[in-house]
Design an enzyme around this catalytic site. Structure first.
Site, PDB file in Angstrom:
ATOM      1  CG  ASP A  90    -145.114  77.841  70.245  1.00  0.00           C
ATOM      2  OD1 ASP A  90    -143.878  77.730  70.171  1.00  0.00           O
ATOM      3  OD2 ASP A  90    -145.774  77.464  71.229  1.00  0.00           O
ATOM      4  CG  ASP A 143    -142.515  72.579  72.604  1.00  0.00           C
ATOM      5  OD1 ASP A 143    -141.816  72.137  73.512  1.00  0.00           O
ATOM      6  OD2 ASP A 143    -142.210  72.480  71.398  1.00  0.00           O
TER       7      ASP A 143
END
Length: 212
Positions: free
Chosen positions: A12, A14
């Site tokens: 991922d 963020d």
């Protein structure tokens, strides 16, 4: 044909690849950072549908000038250990991907700088040099993340059992379940409960010992 790799690591973006939540940094430019941060937290905890939440949060960005992306990029903080992890993956014959519910407008600069091989994210619509407040095209949500992991594994001739997915929020759970190993990193409670492995320290070097 793309070269075959020994394994695939998908992160991922963020709060995983980077310390920040990019949508909150952009919202700061509109004076709505706190409001968007609260909505982001709810989405990451899995309390609301991600796509619905994202559309609502992106509406709050309407009117932000595209020129603000430079200020946002200046505030990005790579997660400790990210460069070492990427280097370790490459040294062992792996490929690194990032799939994000965030935005290409920022990831297109951040990902190559960190040595990431392939990445996918959402795009923000613009008009007259300002954000329109809508997402351009389809939304990269939980299903999209899982599908992307599968696509990249097939593209690089990597069996799913030799894939690793790393994430922090509820929208990472499907790709973590699809991967051979799902790692909860800087993770919300829902993710810690379902991850194969949970890493406590916010340092991606902790993942290196888990690489094949």
């Amino acid at each position: 044909m793309p070269a075959a790799f020994r394994f695939l690591v998908v992160l991922d973006a963020d709060s995983t690849l980077i310390r920040n939540e990019v949508i909150e940094l952009i919202a700061d430019e509109a004076g709505r950072g706190r409001e968007v941060a609260e909505a982001t937290e709810a989405a990451m905890r899995g309390e609301v549908d991600f796509a619905t939440s994202l559309r609502s949060r992106v509406e709050a960005l309407a009117g932000v000038p595209v020129s603000a992306f430079g200020r946002v990029l200046a505030r990005i903080e790579p997660t400790p250990g990210v460069r070492e992890l990427v280097a370790a993956v490459h040294d062992r014959g792996g490929v690194v991907g990032v799939v994000s519910g965030g935005f290409h407008e920022i990831l297109d600069s951040v990902a190559p700088d960190l040595g990431v091989d392939v990445w996918r994210a959402n795009r923000l619509a613009t008009a007259d040099g300002m954000l329109s407040g809508v997402v351009a095209g389809g939304i990269v949500d939980a299903e999209g993340k899982a599908e992307t992991l599968g696509e990249w594994a097939a593209l690089h001739d990597v069996p799913l059992r030799r894939t690793i997915a790393i994430g922090d929020g509820a929208n990472d759970l499907l790709m973590m379940a699809a991967a051979g190993l799902g790692i909860g990193f800087n993770a919300k409670p829902a993710v810690r409960a379902r991850a194969d492995v949970v890493i406590g320290p916010v340092d991606l070097r902790e993942v290196i010992s888990l690489l094949p």
